[in-house]
Scaffold this active site. Sequence first.
Site, short mmCIF file in Angstrom:
data_model
loop_
_atom_site.label_atom_id
_atom_site.label_comp_id
_atom_site.label_asym_id
_atom_site.label_seq_id
_atom_site.Cartn_x
_atom_site.Cartn_y
_atom_site.Cartn_z
N ASP A 78 -1.43 -9.33 18.89
CA ASP A 78 -0.15 -9.62 18.25
C ASP A 78 0.89 -10.18 19.21
O ASP A 78 1.89 -10.75 18.76
CB ASP A 78 0.42 -8.33 17.63
N GLU A 84 0.83 -1.21 0.00
CA GLU A 84 0.00 0.00 0.00
C GLU A 84 0.86 1.26 0.00
O GLU A 84 0.54 2.25 -0.68
CB GLU A 84 -0.93 -0.02 1.21
#
Length: 475
Positions: free
Chosen positions: A325, A188
Site C-alpha cells: 500500500d 461489510e
Amino acid sequence: MSIENLPEGSGHSSTSTHRVVVVGGGFGGLPATRFLARANVEVTLIDRRNHHLFQPLLYQVATGILSPGQIAPVLRQILRKHDNVQVEMAEVTGFDLERRVVKTVTIPTEVREYPYDSLIVAAGAGQSYFGHDEFALIAPGMKTIDDAFELRRRVYGAFELAESSVDDVRRRYWLTMVVVGAGPTGVELAGQLRELATRTLTGNFRTIDPASVRVVLVDGGAEPLATFGDRLSSRAAKALTDMGVELVMHTRVVGVDPLGVDLEGPDGKDRITAGTTIWAAGVQASPLARLLAEATGSETDRSGRIAVLPDLSLPGHPEVFAVGDMASINNLPGLCEVAMQGGLHAANTIRRRLNGDTRDVRFKYRDVGSAAALGRFNAIVSFHGVRLSGFPGWVVWLFVHIAFLNGFGHRLSAMSRWARSMIGRSRPERFFSMGHTGGDLSLPEDVKRRVMPSPFPIFEEMTKKPEPGQRPPST
C-alpha cells in the site's frame, strides 16, 4: 543488476551471508520473509507490532464474531521454524541508504540500527481523513486490533446507552450509526451492524428494539462497491437496502462532531444526528514512504505512496524495494493481493540476483478478483469477467478468506465461529470496556497524543526528576 555490482556502503556485509531487512510483517512483508527463509540469507523482520494482521476481517472482530487471535497470529510463532529469520519488535524511524542501515527505536526507547545488503519496505498504510484529522476522535477508522476494540466498545455501548435512556430522542440518537465510505470495509461493516441488531441482539433488551437501529452508509459515489462494476454494485445496493441499510450516495461528509455528521450532496446540505460514526473512507501511506522518497528523489502521490521502478526498486538504489500500500505502480489498487505478490516479487528478485541472474524483471500483477460479504450467506465476487452474488458468491468468499488465514487452527476456529453466527445467532466476542483505553489506534499523530496512554509509564516514572527530599527510583 547483480548483487556484486551494487554500490557498497558502510552497512555492506563483511560476511559471505547476504543480509536482508524486511520492514513490516503484513501482507507484503510476511510472504517475502517466508520466501527468503528458504534461501541462503539472513533475514531480519522488523515490525512495531508482534503480530501479522488479516485486516479484511477486522470488522468481524469489531462486531463480535471473531476473536483477535484468529486474525492476528504472532510473527515469532509463524516464523519459529526458520533459524535464519530474526524477528525484531521496533519502530522504524528512518533510513541511511548510503550506509545501508535501518534506524529504529526499540522497546522502550533504545535507538538501534540494522545493517542490510537488501531492503524490502512493506510498511502499509493508515487511515486518511482527507485533511480533516479532527474527525478522527469522533469517527475512528479500522486498521488495527485496537481500532476494532474501540468500534466494538462504541457499537455495543450505544445499545446499552439507548436501553438506559429515559426519552425517545436520546434513544434515537444512540440507535443511529453512520458509516462513511462504501468500499468493501464500509459495506461489510454496515451489513454486519444490521445483522447484529436483527439477529443476535433479539430479546436481549427490555426497553428498546435493537432492530430499530438506523444504519446509514454515506459515500460520494453513485453506488456502493463501485470498483466491482455496475451490475454487482446494483446488486450490492439492493441487498443492503433489503437488510435495512440506508444508502446516501453522491454525498460528501463535510463535518463530524459528537452529535452527528454534516453532509453535502446534490440537494444541498443536510445533517444526520448520530451517536456512532465510523470512518471507512480513504487511506494514507505510511510516513516511511515519504522518508524513502526524500532519500532517493522519488515522487509521492496524493495518498503519500512512493513511485517505484517497474521491478519495485527505488531509483539509484536497486537493493531497496517498496511494496504494498505504500508503493505506487501502474495505478494498482491497495489490495492485500497486490502487497503479497509485490513482496514475493521483491524476494524472488533478491534470490535471483544472488544466483547470478542479472535480468531486470518487471512486476506483473495477476488479478485474482475481488470479493465482499454483504451479510449472512450473501457476498459478491468479481473475477476475470465472472460475476457472482448471493450464496454462490458467499461460498467463494468463504474459501478465499479461509485460504488467506494463517494456520490450520485459525482456519478451523474461524469456520466454527462463522457457523455459529450464520447458521445460529451467536456472537461470542461481545465484551467491551466502557472506558476509552487508548491502545494501538490508527489515529493521526496529534489526535493519538491526546487519547493514547504511554506504552511504558514505568520508564517515564524512572526518568522524572524527583521532588526535593524524594528518593529517586532505583534502576
